[in-house]
Design an enzyme around this catalytic site. Sequence first.
Site, short mmCIF file in Angstrom:
data_model
loop_
_atom_site.label_atom_id
_atom_site.label_comp_id
_atom_site.label_asym_id
_atom_site.label_seq_id
_atom_site.Cartn_x
_atom_site.Cartn_y
_atom_site.Cartn_z
N LYS A 147 45.79 37.62 27.94
CA LYS A 147 44.79 37.43 28.99
C LYS A 147 43.53 38.25 28.68
O LYS A 147 43.63 39.41 28.30
CB LYS A 147 45.37 37.83 30.34
CG LYS A 147 46.56 36.97 30.77
CD LYS A 147 47.25 37.48 32.01
CE LYS A 147 47.95 38.78 31.77
NZ LYS A 147 48.79 39.21 32.92
N THR A 166 41.79 41.84 42.65
CA THR A 166 42.56 41.67 41.41
C THR A 166 43.98 42.24 41.45
O THR A 166 44.71 42.13 40.47
CB THR A 166 41.82 42.30 40.22
OG1 THR A 166 41.54 43.68 40.51
CG2 THR A 166 40.50 41.58 39.95
N GLY A 196 47.64 42.21 41.73
CA GLY A 196 48.62 41.13 41.67
C GLY A 196 48.23 39.95 40.81
O GLY A 196 48.91 38.92 40.82
N THR A 197 47.16 40.08 40.03
CA THR A 197 46.72 38.94 39.20
C THR A 197 47.77 38.57 38.15
O THR A 197 48.08 37.39 37.97
CB THR A 197 45.39 39.26 38.48
OG1 THR A 197 45.48 40.54 37.84
CG2 THR A 197 44.23 39.25 39.44
N GLY A 198 48.31 39.58 37.45
CA GLY A 198 49.30 39.30 36.41
C GLY A 198 50.55 38.65 36.97
O GLY A 198 51.07 37.68 36.41
N CYS A 199 51.03 39.19 38.08
CA CYS A 199 52.22 38.62 38.73
C CYS A 199 51.96 37.18 39.16
O CYS A 199 52.78 36.28 38.90
CB CYS A 199 52.60 39.46 39.96
SG CYS A 199 52.86 41.20 39.63
#
Length: 361
Positions: A176, A207, A209-212
């Site tokens: 990412k 932002t 919690g973006t990865g989750c």
Amino acid sequence: MIFMRKALTIAGSDSGGGAGIEADLKTFASFGVHGLVAITSVTAQNTREVRAIYDISPDVVAKQIEAVADDIGVDAAKTGMLSNAEIIKAVAKTVEKYGFPLVVDPVMIAKSGAPLLREDAVEALIEYILPIATLVTPNIPEAEKLSGIEIKCREDAKRAAKIIVKELGAGAVIVKGGHLKGHEAIDVLYYNGKFREYRAPFVKGCTHGTGCSFSAAITANLAKGKSLEEAIGKAKEFITMGIYYGIKIGHGHCPVNQNAWRDIPAEKWRIYEELMILGETLTKLNDAYLLYALPAPYTRSEKDICVLRRGEIKFGAPEELASVLMDRMRKEPDIRSALFVKGDVRFGKSPRDILKSLGII
């Protein structure tokens, strides 16, 4: 029986509701997928900090996976916070028994900066989890940790992705690009020996919690039978929208809004239906403009406001009229509608409120 796809999240719990299994379940629901859970850790967390972490025993983590897989079934799964080496080994051993697609979000550090993966567990993640991963979704710092190289540009990201697949055994990897500055957020996928880039405008917003949420969106779409590349494309659209319409709560890193993906199309359709019903009624008012906006969190410009005039319904209100309604909405978020008649403007929560106040309905 109504058939519904099932997706499993194997991750930690975020008491602030912004990341972890809470973010994953909201994401699954937004894509119409039933969410299953195997909790690995419980965190005392908010938008500013992680105050405490309590790891679930590896045996209980494994039994959670087995319980849902044996009875309900799993169409696709993802991992998030795995915390320690023993949990990682238990998860790898259990997942291998079932063979469902696995998306690995190699969660190492919380948005607040708190470590979520112990240093001695990184090697266990590489040894046991990456080889069974359908896809790994690291951000730039995580990709650097896994690949052992510094990433300063997209070419570095490609080299790191290739190492994670070729040397560490992952099925595919998407690095990412949010940490690389620029006008676009560019993610680099390495899959089946080829690179592909996923691009979106770099948007400012929430932002946490973006990865989750991104990895959960990929998982949900894999569960629905989409190809890996299709699933990533949908997830990219989803997370860009979620950041842009982020939830302004707390005093730290505010969370992504997973509901925007589902709420905005649903609200647009509801508005259209309401105005269709009122269309003939409005002909009693000569040359009037009836405006109806999306709920306050989703109204950012005239494009988010529907207008009914002379029987025509369309999103994209005249800018000068839209600005009047948006100014009122900033003061009173429940106000969503305005009727403009020559020499007069009326506001209300809905078009029906306004027409009732005028005695038209």
